[in-house]
Design a protein around this motif. Structure first.
Motif, short mmCIF file in Angstrom:
data_model
loop_
_atom_site.label_atom_id
_atom_site.label_comp_id
_atom_site.label_asym_id
_atom_site.label_seq_id
_atom_site.Cartn_x
_atom_site.Cartn_y
_atom_site.Cartn_z
N LYS A 204 -4.27 24.39 -42.82
CA LYS A 204 -3.40 25.51 -43.23
C LYS A 204 -4.22 26.70 -43.69
O LYS A 204 -3.79 27.85 -43.55
N SER A 205 -5.40 26.43 -44.28
CA SER A 205 -6.15 27.53 -44.86
C SER A 205 -6.87 28.36 -43.79
O SER A 205 -7.41 29.42 -44.10
N VAL A 206 -6.88 27.90 -42.54
CA VAL A 206 -7.46 28.72 -41.47
C VAL A 206 -6.45 29.82 -41.12
O VAL A 206 -5.31 29.51 -40.78
N PRO A 207 -6.85 31.08 -41.23
CA PRO A 207 -5.86 32.15 -41.05
C PRO A 207 -5.31 32.21 -39.62
O PRO A 207 -6.03 31.92 -38.67
N PRO A 208 -4.05 32.57 -39.46
CA PRO A 208 -3.43 32.61 -38.14
C PRO A 208 -4.10 33.60 -37.21
O PRO A 208 -4.07 33.44 -35.99
N SER A 209 -4.77 34.64 -37.79
CA SER A 209 -5.37 35.66 -36.92
C SER A 209 -6.41 35.03 -35.99
O SER A 209 -6.58 35.47 -34.85
N ALA B 119 -7.85 33.74 -30.42
CA ALA B 119 -8.25 32.80 -29.37
C ALA B 119 -7.19 32.72 -28.29
O ALA B 119 -7.50 32.74 -27.09
N LEU B 120 -5.93 32.65 -28.71
CA LEU B 120 -4.84 32.61 -27.72
C LEU B 120 -4.86 33.88 -26.87
O LEU B 120 -4.64 33.83 -25.66
N GLY B 121 -5.15 35.00 -27.53
CA GLY B 121 -5.19 36.28 -26.82
C GLY B 121 -6.28 36.31 -25.77
O GLY B 121 -6.16 36.99 -24.74
N MET B 122 -7.36 35.56 -26.02
CA MET B 122 -8.45 35.51 -25.04
C MET B 122 -8.14 34.54 -23.91
O MET B 122 -8.97 34.33 -23.03
N GLY B 123 -7.00 33.91 -23.95
CA GLY B 123 -6.60 33.04 -22.85
C GLY B 123 -6.87 31.57 -23.09
O GLY B 123 -6.79 30.77 -22.17
N LEU C 231 -19.50 25.00 -48.26
CA LEU C 231 -19.02 25.28 -46.91
C LEU C 231 -17.67 25.98 -46.87
O LEU C 231 -17.27 26.48 -45.83
N GLU C 232 -16.99 25.96 -48.01
CA GLU C 232 -15.66 26.56 -47.98
C GLU C 232 -15.76 28.06 -47.71
O GLU C 232 -16.63 28.73 -48.24
N ARG C 233 -14.88 28.54 -46.86
CA ARG C 233 -14.92 29.95 -46.54
C ARG C 233 -13.70 30.63 -47.12
O ARG C 233 -12.60 30.12 -47.00
N ARG C 234 -13.92 31.73 -47.78
CA ARG C 234 -12.77 32.50 -48.27
C ARG C 234 -12.41 33.51 -47.20
O ARG C 234 -13.26 34.25 -46.73
N TRP C 235 -11.16 33.55 -46.82
CA TRP C 235 -10.77 34.46 -45.74
C TRP C 235 -10.27 35.77 -46.32
O TRP C 235 -9.62 35.81 -47.31
#
Lengths: 462, 426
Positions: free
Chosen positions: B304-309, B314-318, B422-426
């Protein structure tokens, strides 16, 4: 061949199929102008072949492992000479054990009944046949799958959707494991409980006041039928849980309030993880602490006041259990208290209320549903807690509300009834499953209710 | 006007009471936190003070002569002779030589009681490792009996505990001490041996290996399954009743008492599938089912913490939905998932109640080498030792707890470190 070897073989074949499929797709694409002309990336063709190669075989292997032993057993027992043929289920199991021990070489063959030795040889030969036929079947199946997956590869073949569909189903199966687990729990406790309630009426079990689950070895023995009235166990469980709650709720709640509303950032940063340590300590350690440190301490303390405190008192077990539950309550309460909107605090403070008045009159009432939910989860945990009570509470079922006396709980009885050797048709062992059913039902209801309340509460302020 | 003044007076008067209440309330809060922290301190000091003695153990120095006819063997290569040899005779003779004045059967038995009853086998191993010793004489430090060990340690601490000692024995120990022939050494047995009925011979190696095997199986099963389930629920599941049902099940399983999983294991794995009792396979399966909810819940939070953008890009790149998940979401949420897995494993490592149900509570001397060898685990070993009447086992139990807690502390520290690192803050 060992099952693990077969598994490794199948996985190896799958890997082989992957590279074969990938290679073929690249080779097919080369004359057409490179892999751009393929519908999917080459690795998808590889995966497609690998799935066809490995999945059916793995499925067959699983099924075979599940059913070959019972099947072999029944064939062997059916074919034994009539003089040792079993008459009822107990002698059936005995015979089976003997034969399989002979076959495994655990029992010496010297001096055994010739019919038994013959049956053991029969079992060995059947096992060999089973292993080899399984290996042969699996190899054929894998090769056929590989061939089929390989033959379908062409530039226009849509490998990616097929592979993704299969993967999605695998993921779904993993998610459904939670449901299978619940169903498994329900079925396992329910079946044995129904068997138990056939010999002991459910009414006697739920409302009976006496618990002494000894079963006689002979029919005519004194006290041959134990009594299975579970009320003393329920009372004992409630008593221990109540002591635990008396310790855990005030301390957990007050420390959550203090850390959330009063403590400075640095205090909170150190005190909170330090309290959480309590949650990470294994329950067996608490049990040891309760039995060897707290219980003797309470006994001596009571003696110095002229009170007789049992060395397995509900107070010791419950008190230590309460300490274990403190971080559970404090972290849940902390969550709900910090979720109360700041505007409510500001409003109350602006009206001239002191900080404690704000906490008591505004924040606690606002957070109450969440806190109650948390406490209910804590109660369910206290009821189901095993090791502390097994080590620090008593074995004798006594109907008392005095926390200084020794009581026994549902979980203690489940453990005592089920550890050691047991046969599955005596009410004594089945009683453990009936108790398990009670425990599961009560904790499940508490959990569902509590989770429902907490969820409702979260939605309110989201 | 006067009414307002009156009210003001009332408020002023009540102010000191209200402030007192405020101070009291704060004080309650401080007390609560203090009690919690004090509990942690008391628990740790209690365990450490009880267990620190177990890492050293009493040895007695004796002059042992490896006489062939006393052992009753002809050769050192015949296993049958080695098994039937009278190895105790070696240290018994040495004891008689040391205390020549002892006579009478009862006194002799007391004298032999100074030494651990398994010491003969230690001497045998020593002789087998160095066959040249046969017929020779050497000074050996031999393991003392647990009662002697308890007494000697308490005597060194200044509060002798002599409840199970005879006056003669006390005298002998004094003599040995005066000659420097009794001393504490590092307790190697604790870490190299399996369980034993003799406290001085008992070790945690078997239990640690059992825990390791069980946990390995648990990790191998629960991590992939849990992550797959989390991916399905977060990324692919349609919003419908079935999905809701799965979620309710997972949340409930997380709160089901662990002993119920033991009943499940007993009824399904042992009774229905006929997997043998006491083996790490069953333990691993039961603990897998138990830790699965934890791993699924933490993995879902990580996904869930991975942002939708990121997904949208990735979807936009096909990329297909699977490529998005496998190439982007999964690698980005892996640290969170690993943290969850470690926490789940720590939980499984400390768990003992369900394992009691499936027979991992047996007395097992041999150190398990595979998934299908009978084994026990560290917490169950603690439970078994805590139940033993010998006083020396209290020390052993506390030491085993210290080992268990250090494993848990290491695992949790790694989890925290991983999260921080390793945690990344978005």
């Amino acid at each position: 061949m060992q099952a693990t070897n077969i598994l490794i073989l199948i996985i190896g074949l799958g890997a082989f199929a992957f590279f074969l499929g990938r290679g073929r797709s690249i080779a097919l694409a080369a004359p057409l102008g490179g892999i751009r002309k393929l519908h999917s990336l080459p690795s998808y063709y590889g995966l497609h072949a690998a799935l066809w190669c490995a999945l059916p075989s793995l499925f067959l292997l699983g099924m075979w492992m599940m059913f070959d032993d019972p099947l072999i057993n029944s064939i062997v027992v059916k074919s034994v000479a009539s003089e040792i043929a079993p008459t009822n289920s107990a002698s059936y199991n005995l015979l089976l054990n003997k034969i399989s021990n002979l076959a495994d070489g655990i029992l010496p063959r010297k001096g055994e009944n010739a019919a038994l030795v013959a049956a053991a040889d029969h079992m060995i030969s059947l096992r060999v046949v089973s292993r080899w036929s399984l290996t042969a079947l699996l190899l054929t199946l894998s090769s056929l799958g590989l061939l089929w997956g390989w033959s379908r590869i062409s530039a226009s073949f849509r490998a990616r959707p097929v592979v993704e569909k299969v993967m999605q189903n695998i993921l779904l199966a993993c998610a459904c494991l939670a449901i299978f687990t619940t169903v498994g729990i329900v079925l396992s406790v329910l079946f044995e409980s129904i068997q138990f309630f056939r010999s002991v009426p459910i009414f006697d079990f739920v409302f009976g006041l006496e618990w002494s689950p000894q079963m006689a070895i002979r029919e005519d023995q004194v006290g041959s039928s134990g009594s299975f009235g579970a009320v003393p166990l329920f009372v004992g469980t409630l008593l221990v849980s109540a002591v635990a709650m008396v310790v855990a709720v005030p301390i957990g709640l007050m420390s959550a309030i203090y850390l959330a509303e009063y403590a400075s950032k640095s205090v909170r940063a150190y005190a909170k993880p330090a309290l959480e340590i309590l949650a990470g300590i294994p329950t067996v350690v608490y049990g040891f602490f309760a039995a060897l440190t707290v219980a003797p301490f309470l006994r001596d303390l009571g003696a110095s006041f002229g009170l007789s405190v049992s060395s397995e008192s509900a107070l010791a077990a419950g008190g230590v259990m309460g300490v274990m539950i403190i971080p559970f309550i404090s972290s849940l309460a902390d969550d709900v208290i910090t979720a109360v909107p700041q505007s409510m605090r500001d409003g109350s403070l602006a009206m001239g209320a002191t900080q404690s008045e704000t906490v008591r009159r505004v924040i606690i009432p606002a957070a109450l549903p969440g806190i109650v939910g948390g406490i209910m989860l804590a109660i369910s945990r206290a009821i189901g807690e095993t090791m502390i009570v097994v080590m620090a509470a008593g074995m004798a079922a006594k109907l008392t509300a005095n926390p200084l006396e020794s009581v026994t709980t549902v979980t203690v009885q489940i453990v005592t009834l089920l550890t050691g050797d047991q046969e599955f048709d005596s009410p004594k062992t089945l009683a453990a499953f009936a108790l398990g059913l009670m425990l599961f039902t009560v904790t499940l209801l508490l959990n569902i209710f509590a989770l429902h309340i907490v969820k409702k509460y979260r939605e309110q302020y989201d | 006007m006067t009414e307002a003044l009156n009210n003001l007076g009332k408020i002023k008067k009540s102010l000191s009471r209200r402030n007192r209440a405020e101070r009291r309330f704060r004080w309650y809060g401080r007390m609560a936190v203090f009690i919690g922290l004090a509990a942690v301190m008391v628990l740790f000091t209690d365990i450490i003070s009880k267990g620190q003695g177990a890492f050293r153990i009493t040895y007695i120095e004796l002059e042992v002569t490896y006489e062939q006819d006393r052992i009753g063997i002809q050769s050192l290569t015949d296993p049958e002779q080695l098994a039937t040899g009278n190895w105790e005779a070696l240290y018994k003779a040495a004891l008689r030589n040391e205390f020549t004045e002892v006579s009478g059967r009862r006194d002799k038995r007391k004298l032999y009681g100074l030494i651990s009853s398994g010491a003969g086998f230690d001497l045998k191993d020593r002789l087998l490792a160095n066959p040249l010793l046969l017929g020779a004489t050497e000074n050996v430090w031999i393991l003392a009996d647990d009662d002697i060990d308890t007494y000697y340690k308490s005597w060194l601490d200044g509060e002798p505990y002599a409840a199970r000692m005879s006056t003669k024995q006390l005298q002998w120990i004094d003599e040995l001490h005066a000659q420097g022939k009794i001393r504490l050494q590092f307790n190697k047995n604790l870490f190299t041996r399996g369980d034993s009925r003799e406290p001085e011979q008992a070790g945690i190696r078997g239990a640690v290996m059992g825990s390791l095997l069980t946990l390995l199986l648990t990790l191998l099963l629960s991590f992939p399954i849990g992550v797959s389930a989390a991916i399905y629920l977060e990324e692919f599941a349609p919003r419908n009743r079935w999905t809701d049902f799965i979620e309710v099940n997972i949340n409930n399983l997380a709160a089901v008492p662990s002993i119920i999983f033991g009943l499940l294991g007993l009824a399904i794995f042992i009774n229905f599938f006929h997997i043998p009792r006491s083996v790490p396979i069953v333990g691993g399966l039961v603990l897998t089912l138990m830790t699965l909810p934890t791993i699924i819940i933490t993995s879902r939070a990580a996904i869930k913490s991975v942002p939708p953008s990121i997904r949208e890009a990735a979807l936009g790149m096909g990329a297909s939905k699977y490529q998005v998940v496998l190439h982007h979401v999964l690698p980005l949420s892996l640290p969170g998932m690993l943290t969850g897995a470690i926490i789940g494993m720590a939980q499984a490592l400390g768990e003992s109640a369900p394992l009691l149900m499936i027979g991992m509570v047996a007395f097992i001397v041999d150190i398990p080498a595979g998934f299908s060898d009978p084994a026990t685990v560290l917490p169950v070993q603690i439970f078994l030792w805590a139940d033993s009447p010998e006083r020396a086992f209290i020390e052993k139990t506390s030491a085993a707890i210290m080992v268990l807690l250090s494993f848990l502390i290491v695992m949790n520290t790694v989890a925290v470190w991983l999260r921080k690192r390793l945690e990344r803050r978005w």
